[in-house]
Write an enzyme that holds these catalytic residues in place. Structure first.
Site, short mmCIF file in Angstrom:
data_model
loop_
_atom_site.label_atom_id
_atom_site.label_comp_id
_atom_site.label_asym_id
_atom_site.label_seq_id
_atom_site.Cartn_x
_atom_site.Cartn_y
_atom_site.Cartn_z
N LYS A 109 -43.67 -4.67 -49.48
CA LYS A 109 -44.05 -4.95 -48.10
C LYS A 109 -45.36 -5.71 -48.14
O LYS A 109 -46.10 -5.61 -49.11
CB LYS A 109 -44.24 -3.65 -47.31
CG LYS A 109 -44.06 -3.80 -45.82
CD LYS A 109 -42.60 -3.86 -45.48
CE LYS A 109 -42.32 -3.89 -44.02
NZ LYS A 109 -40.89 -3.63 -43.77
N1 GLU Z 1 -38.49 -6.18 -42.64
C1 GLU Z 1 -37.14 -5.75 -42.72
C2 GLU Z 1 -37.06 -4.29 -43.15
O1 GLU Z 1 -37.99 -3.52 -42.95
C3 GLU Z 1 -36.28 -6.68 -43.58
C4 GLU Z 1 -36.70 -6.80 -45.01
C5 GLU Z 1 -35.92 -7.84 -45.79
O2 GLU Z 1 -34.98 -8.41 -45.28
O3 GLU Z 1 -36.31 -8.07 -46.96
O4 GLU Z 1 -36.06 -3.84 -43.61
#
Ligand code: GLU
Length: 419
Positions: A109
């Site tokens: 993240k």
């Molecule tokens: N931000 C989204 C999540 O928390 C998508 C992450 C992604 O597609 O890599 O799952």
């Protein structure tokens, strides 16, 4: 005098949930040590010149929790409230999310401490390109693939992909997912999280043998996930009776006209004040007498305070960490069925996986094929979690964690420790 309560560490909550799963699985102390902390955490500070000529210093993060099942995967969040603690928690959730739906990624993240609404489009582009350059040492299609999250858009992803491509000297479309379709994005990615929420909600209603016709839904949050979930649940025959954004919501027990509401929101910039419904607060929305509640906004919305008053039969936890551990226990006692975040919103990263695969093979699929594959993966995961829940007598969140943690532990064990 009001006393500001110290906000609880989101990372400590994520670790607590891991510890519980580790207890159920009987993981050794060594195994726990390898999984309960993040692998890397990068903090960057970088200057950006605003359009009025002034220079601002921004802070950004990129965290890898675990990469034993594949490259690091996870979104970028632009928010003035972003902290390293929260990013670490969300990176850990991504590891479990990818494992629970069996896609070959680890968890990551990142994001920037910024209110994107306070910047011009040009300033946002500069912040994004400079941030991407600062964290580029971690990125790449085989190493770490960012995606959108709260406060970021497909356009932001296009800037990151372009920045990576400029550095490489050729287009590296697989370096980011959630891009616009014109630059290697996937059909169906924008709505994928909302579509996943819909598929899972329908499966759960079937399993719970809910007979209300139509079943009613309240959706908290009108971002990318909440909006598409509301629309797709409506298309699937459910009755959406309440929705909200950060300023408040609206409620009509006989159903909302979502097209008229979108029109109102475009015009007024908010949901409140919609004529064909009553204004309600976000807190009121969560306690409405509905069949399905979809918290799709931010963390810590259903807590020990309001959990005793939740009247929904089913909660599809579309936002990461929307329900606190204390609320989990209360909801389980009250027989409220929960589809936990790592499963509920996995549609986004599942279609990110499809986008990455399409970019790598430079061969693109039709939306129908994507939705069919999404349905297959997410439904399989739902029943695997459900069987674990029933067989091991665990609530749905614990069951999802147990499955996910076991898979990551297995990968870690077979790989061993280098050197
Ligand atoms: N931000 C989204 C999540 O928390 C998508 C992450 C992604 O597609 O890599 O799952």
């Amino acid at each position: 005098m009001a006393v500001e309560l110290q906000k609880r560490s989101a990372y400590a909550v994520a670790q607590k949930r891991f510890d519980e799963a580790a207890d159920v699985l009987g993981l050794s102390e060594d195994e726990r040590r390898l999984l309960r902390d993040v692998k890397r955490e990068l903090t960057v500070h970088f200057p950006v010149r605003h359009e009025d000529g002034s220079v601002h210093l921004y802070t950004g993060f990129r965290v890898h929790h675990n990469i034993n099942r594949g490259p690091a995967k996870g979104g970028l969040r632009y928010s003035p409230d972003l902290t390293l603690d929260l990013v670490k928690a969300l990176a850990m959730l991504m590891t479990w999310k990818c494992a629970v739906v069996r896609i070959p990624f680890g968890g990551a993240k990142g994001g920037v401490v910024v209110d994107p609404r306070a910047l011009t489009r040009g300033e946002l582009e500069h912040v994004t390109r400079r941030y991407a350059t600062e964290i580029a040492l971690l990125l790449g299609p085989e190493r770490d693939i960012p995606a959108p999250d709260l406060g970021t858009t497909p356009e932001v992803m296009a800037w990151i992909m372009d920045t990576m491509s400029m550095h490489a000297g050729h287009s590296v479309t697989a370096s980011v997912t959630g891009k616009p379709v014109d630059v290697g994005g996937s059909e169906g990615r924008q709505e994928a999280a909302g579509r996943g929420v819909t598929y899972l909600t329908l499966e759960a209603l079937k399993y719970l043998q809910v007979t209300e016709q139509p079943a009613t839904v309240a959706v908290q949050g009108f971002g990318q996930v909440g909006r598409s979930a509301a629309r797709l649940l409506h298309e699937a025959g459910l009755m959406v009776v309440a929705v909200s954004d950060s300023r408040g919501g609206v409620y009509n027990p006989t159903g909302l006209d979502l097209d008229a509401l979108e029109e109102h929101r475009r015009f007024r910039g908010q949901i409140s004040g919609f004529k064909k419904a009553d204004d309600i607060s976000n807190a009121e929305l969560l306690e409405l007498p509905v069949t399905v509640l979809v918290p799709a906004a931010i963390e810590d919305q259903i807590t020990e305070q309001n959990a005793p008053r939740i009247r929904a039969r089913l909660i599809t936890e579309a936002a990461n960490a929307a329900v606190t551990p204390e609320a989990d226990a209360i909801l389980a006692d009250r027989d409220v069925f929960l589809i936990p975040d790592i499963l509920a919103n996995s549609g986004g990263v599942i279609v990110s996986y499809f986008e990455w695969v399409q970019d790598l093979q430079e061969f693109f699929w039709e939306e129908e094929e994507i939705n069919t594959k999404l349905h297959h993966l997410i439904t399989r995961a739902f029943y695997e979690v459900l069987h674990t829940s029933v067989n091991r007598r665990l609530d749905m969140r614990r069951a999802a964690y147990v499955l996910a943690v076991q898979r990551v532990a297995n990968a870690t064990n077979v790989r061993g420790i280098y050197p």
